[in-house]
Design a protein around this motif. Structure first.
Motif, PDB file in Angstrom:
ATOM      1  N   HIS A   1       0.819  -1.211   0.000  1.00 36.13           N
ATOM      2  CA  HIS A   1       0.000   0.000   0.000  1.00 36.13           C
ATOM      3  C   HIS A   1       0.857   1.267   0.000  1.00 36.13           C
ATOM      4  O   HIS A   1       0.379   2.333   0.363  1.00 36.13           O
ATOM      5  CB  HIS A   1      -0.935   0.008   1.213  1.00 36.13           C
ATOM      6  CG  HIS A   1      -1.889  -1.146   1.211  1.00 36.13           C
ATOM      7  ND1 HIS A   1      -2.907  -1.275   0.287  1.00 36.13           N
ATOM      8  CD2 HIS A   1      -1.966  -2.257   1.984  1.00 36.13           C
ATOM      9  CE1 HIS A   1      -3.563  -2.393   0.514  1.00 36.13           C
ATOM     10  NE2 HIS A   1      -3.013  -3.013   1.539  1.00 36.13           N
ATOM     11  N   GLY A   2       2.115   1.158  -0.395  1.00 37.19           N
ATOM     12  CA  GLY A   2       2.996   2.324  -0.431  1.00 37.19           C
ATOM     13  C   GLY A   2       3.617   2.587   0.920  1.00 37.19           C
ATOM     14  O   GLY A   2       3.485   1.810   1.861  1.00 37.19           O
ATOM     15  N   GLY A   3       4.312   3.706   1.016  1.00 46.25           N
ATOM     16  CA  GLY A   3       4.956   4.060   2.267  1.00 46.25           C
ATOM     17  C   GLY A   3       5.759   5.339   2.110  1.00 46.25           C
ATOM     18  O   GLY A   3       5.536   6.118   1.180  1.00 46.25           O
ATOM     19  N   THR A   4       6.716   5.535   3.015  1.00 47.38           N
ATOM     20  CA  THR A   4       7.546   6.736   2.991  1.00 47.38           C
ATOM     21  C   THR A   4       9.020   6.360   3.104  1.00 47.38           C
ATOM     22  O   THR A   4       9.365   5.322   3.656  1.00 47.38           O
ATOM     23  CB  THR A   4       7.192   7.686   4.156  1.00 47.38           C
ATOM     24  OG1 THR A   4       7.341   6.978   5.384  1.00 47.38           O
ATOM     25  CG2 THR A   4       5.779   8.219   4.036  1.00 47.38           C
ATOM     26  N   VAL A   5       9.855   7.248   2.556  1.00 50.71           N
ATOM     27  CA  VAL A   5      11.307   7.094   2.649  1.00 50.71           C
ATOM     28  C   VAL A   5      11.832   8.381   3.273  1.00 50.71           C
ATOM     29  O   VAL A   5      11.540   9.480   2.786  1.00 50.71           O
ATOM     30  CB  VAL A   5      11.939   6.884   1.261  1.00 50.71           C
ATOM     31  CG1 VAL A   5      13.435   6.691   1.387  1.00 50.71           C
ATOM     32  CG2 VAL A   5      11.304   5.704   0.553  1.00 50.71           C
ATOM     33  N   THR A   6      12.588   8.248   4.355  1.00 48.51           N
ATOM     34  CA  THR A   6      13.120   9.423   5.043  1.00 48.51           C
ATOM     35  C   THR A   6      14.631   9.307   5.226  1.00 48.51           C
ATOM     36  O   THR A   6      15.179   8.205   5.291  1.00 48.51           O
ATOM     37  CB  THR A   6      12.469   9.596   6.431  1.00 48.51           C
ATOM     38  OG1 THR A   6      12.662   8.398   7.184  1.00 48.51           O
ATOM     39  CG2 THR A   6      10.988   9.890   6.319  1.00 48.51           C
ATOM     40  N   SER A   7      15.280  10.472   5.298  1.00 46.86           N
ATOM     41  CA  SER A   7      16.714  10.548   5.548  1.00 46.86           C
ATOM     42  C   SER A   7      17.052  11.980   5.925  1.00 46.86           C
ATOM     43  O   SER A   7      16.299  12.909   5.626  1.00 46.86           O
ATOM     44  CB  SER A   7      17.502  10.141   4.298  1.00 46.86           C
ATOM     45  OG  SER A   7      18.882  10.342   4.502  1.00 46.86           O
ATOM     46  N   ASN A   8      18.205  12.165   6.555  1.00 47.11           N
ATOM     47  CA  ASN A   8      18.675  13.515   6.866  1.00 47.11           C
ATOM     48  C   ASN A   8      19.209  14.215   5.622  1.00 47.11           C
ATOM     49  O   ASN A   8      19.393  15.424   5.634  1.00 47.11           O
ATOM     50  CB  ASN A   8      19.781  13.467   7.920  1.00 47.11           C
ATOM     51  CG  ASN A   8      19.260  13.032   9.266  1.00 47.11           C
ATOM     52  OD1 ASN A   8      18.078  13.142   9.554  1.00 47.11           O
ATOM     53  ND2 ASN A   8      20.147  12.523  10.106  1.00 47.11           N
ATOM     54  N   ALA A   9      19.466  13.469   4.551  1.00 43.74           N
ATOM     55  CA  ALA A   9      20.072  14.041   3.351  1.00 43.74           C
ATOM     56  C   ALA A   9      19.044  14.571   2.356  1.00 43.74           C
ATOM     57  O   ALA A   9      19.411  15.291   1.436  1.00 43.74           O
ATOM     58  CB  ALA A   9      20.955  13.008   2.663  1.00 43.74           C
ATOM     59  N   PHE A  10      17.764  14.202   2.505  1.00 43.61           N
ATOM     60  CA  PHE A  10      16.746  14.661   1.561  1.00 43.61           C
ATOM     61  C   PHE A  10      15.399  14.766   2.253  1.00 43.61           C
ATOM     62  O   PHE A  10      15.179  14.162   3.296  1.00 43.61           O
ATOM     63  CB  PHE A  10      16.659  13.742   0.334  1.00 43.61           C
ATOM     64  CG  PHE A  10      16.417  12.290   0.642  1.00 43.61           C
ATOM     65  CD1 PHE A  10      15.152  11.799   0.911  1.00 43.61           C
ATOM     66  CD2 PHE A  10      17.475  11.391   0.630  1.00 43.61           C
ATOM     67  CE1 PHE A  10      14.939  10.458   1.171  1.00 43.61           C
ATOM     68  CE2 PHE A  10      17.273  10.050   0.881  1.00 43.61           C
ATOM     69  CZ  PHE A  10      16.002   9.580   1.161  1.00 43.61           C
ATOM     70  N   PRO A  11      14.453  15.539   1.652  1.00 37.14           N
ATOM     71  CA  PRO A  11      13.108  15.616   2.221  1.00 37.14           C
ATOM     72  C   PRO A  11      12.386  14.270   2.084  1.00 37.14           C
ATOM     73  O   PRO A  11      12.751  13.451   1.245  1.00 37.14           O
ATOM     74  CB  PRO A  11      12.402  16.666   1.360  1.00 37.14           C
ATOM     75  CG  PRO A  11      13.448  17.337   0.557  1.00 37.14           C
ATOM     76  CD  PRO A  11      14.628  16.424   0.511  1.00 37.14           C
ATOM     77  N   GLN A  12      11.358  14.068   2.877  1.00 35.72           N
ATOM     78  CA  GLN A  12      10.605  12.809   2.845  1.00 35.72           C
ATOM     79  C   GLN A  12      10.064  12.553   1.445  1.00 35.72           C
ATOM     80  O   GLN A  12       9.575  13.456   0.777  1.00 35.72           O
ATOM     81  CB  GLN A  12       9.451  12.871   3.847  1.00 35.72           C
ATOM     82  CG  GLN A  12       8.621  11.595   3.884  1.00 35.72           C
ATOM     83  CD  GLN A  12       7.589  11.628   4.989  1.00 35.72           C
ATOM     84  OE1 GLN A  12       7.903  11.970   6.111  1.00 35.72           O
ATOM     85  NE2 GLN A  12       6.365  11.281   4.664  1.00 35.72           N
ATOM     86  N   ALA A  13      10.163  11.305   0.995  1.00 36.10           N
ATOM     87  CA  ALA A  13       9.672  10.900  -0.321  1.00 36.10           C
ATOM     88  C   ALA A  13       8.612   9.823  -0.149  1.00 36.10           C
ATOM     89  O   ALA A  13       8.629   9.068   0.827  1.00 36.10           O
ATOM     90  CB  ALA A  13      10.823  10.375  -1.177  1.00 36.10           C
ATOM     91  N   SER A  14       7.691   9.737  -1.104  1.00 30.34           N
ATOM     92  CA  SER A  14       6.621   8.734  -1.065  1.00 30.34           C
ATOM     93  C   SER A  14       7.022   7.501  -1.867  1.00 30.34           C
ATOM     94  O   SER A  14       7.510   7.625  -2.981  1.00 30.34           O
ATOM     95  CB  SER A  14       5.335   9.312  -1.652  1.00 30.34           C
ATOM     96  OG  SER A  14       4.877  10.372  -0.854  1.00 30.34           O
ATOM     97  N   LEU A  15       6.789   6.348  -1.277  1.00 27.67           N
ATOM     98  CA  LEU A  15       7.051   5.067  -1.932  1.00 27.67           C
ATOM     99  C   LEU A  15       5.753   4.618  -2.612  1.00 27.67           C
ATOM    100  O   LEU A  15       4.698   4.626  -1.984  1.00 27.67           O
ATOM    101  CB  LEU A  15       7.497   4.039  -0.894  1.00 27.67           C
ATOM    102  CG  LEU A  15       8.031   2.715  -1.414  1.00 27.67           C
ATOM    103  CD1 LEU A  15       9.387   2.927  -2.095  1.00 27.67           C
ATOM    104  CD2 LEU A  15       8.194   1.734  -0.274  1.00 27.67           C
ATOM    105  N   SER A  16       5.835   4.262  -3.884  1.00 26.75           N
ATOM    106  CA  SER A  16       4.635   3.867  -4.619  1.00 26.75           C
ATOM    107  C   SER A  16       4.095   2.536  -4.107  1.00 26.75           C
ATOM    108  O   SER A  16       4.817   1.732  -3.538  1.00 26.75           O
ATOM    109  CB  SER A  16       4.948   3.769  -6.112  1.00 26.75           C
ATOM    110  OG  SER A  16       5.877   2.732  -6.346  1.00 26.75           O
TER     111      SER A  16
END
Length: 159
Positions: free
Chosen positions: A55-70
């Protein structure tokens, strides 16, 4: 009697399918996380893939803004590294929308590759540049004067 048994068997089969459907759509959490490229420059783009987030999700890191996982069997995300991210090793975290489990993966941020354009007009012309330019302008003016003088003499002799 046979019809009632057939209906009961059909209802039982439908109930079994209905009860197993939520189990089939549930995920075990993110797995097989990949990052491409592993080493990316400041301001560059990184692609992330992960299995298990139906159902998708999120990808987070200190190096980039939060991204959406398809959504889907294999989820995709893309993130742009911050221009001023400190070069070094970073971790990213993938979290599914329907699961509390988190999977991490390591990647490296490299120093940005700024353009090496030289001075390019950031300083004024030197004395030599001014002298050469003035000489070219004077030569052009002298050539124009000679051309006009010859044209007058040619036109004056005909009249």
């Amino acid at each position: 009697m046979r019809a009632s048994r057939a209906c009961a068997a059909t209802a039982l089969a439908c109930a079994a399918v209905a009860l197993t459907a939520p189990v089939a759509s549930a995920t075990n959490g993110p797995s097989s996380v990949t990052v491409n490229p592993y080493s990316v420059h400041q301001g560059g783009t990184i692609s992330i893939t992960a299995h298990g987030c139906g159902h998708g999700g999120t990808v987070t890191s200190n190096a980039f803004p939060q991204a959406s996982l398809s959504a889907g069997g294999k989820g995709y995300a893309s993130a742009r590294i911050n221009d001023h991210a400190t070069p070094g090793h970073y971790n990213l975290a993938v979290k599914c929308s329907d699961n509390a489990m988190v999977a991490t993966h390591r990647f490296t941020v490299l120093a940005g590759r700024g353009a090496h354009g030289g001075l390019g007009g950031s300083i004024g012309p030197s004395d030599t540049d001014v002298a050469v330019g003035a000489g070219l302008v004077a030569s052009a003016a002298l050539g124009a004067a000679v051309f006009v003088a010859r044209r007058r003499n040619a036109a004056g002799g005909r009249a």
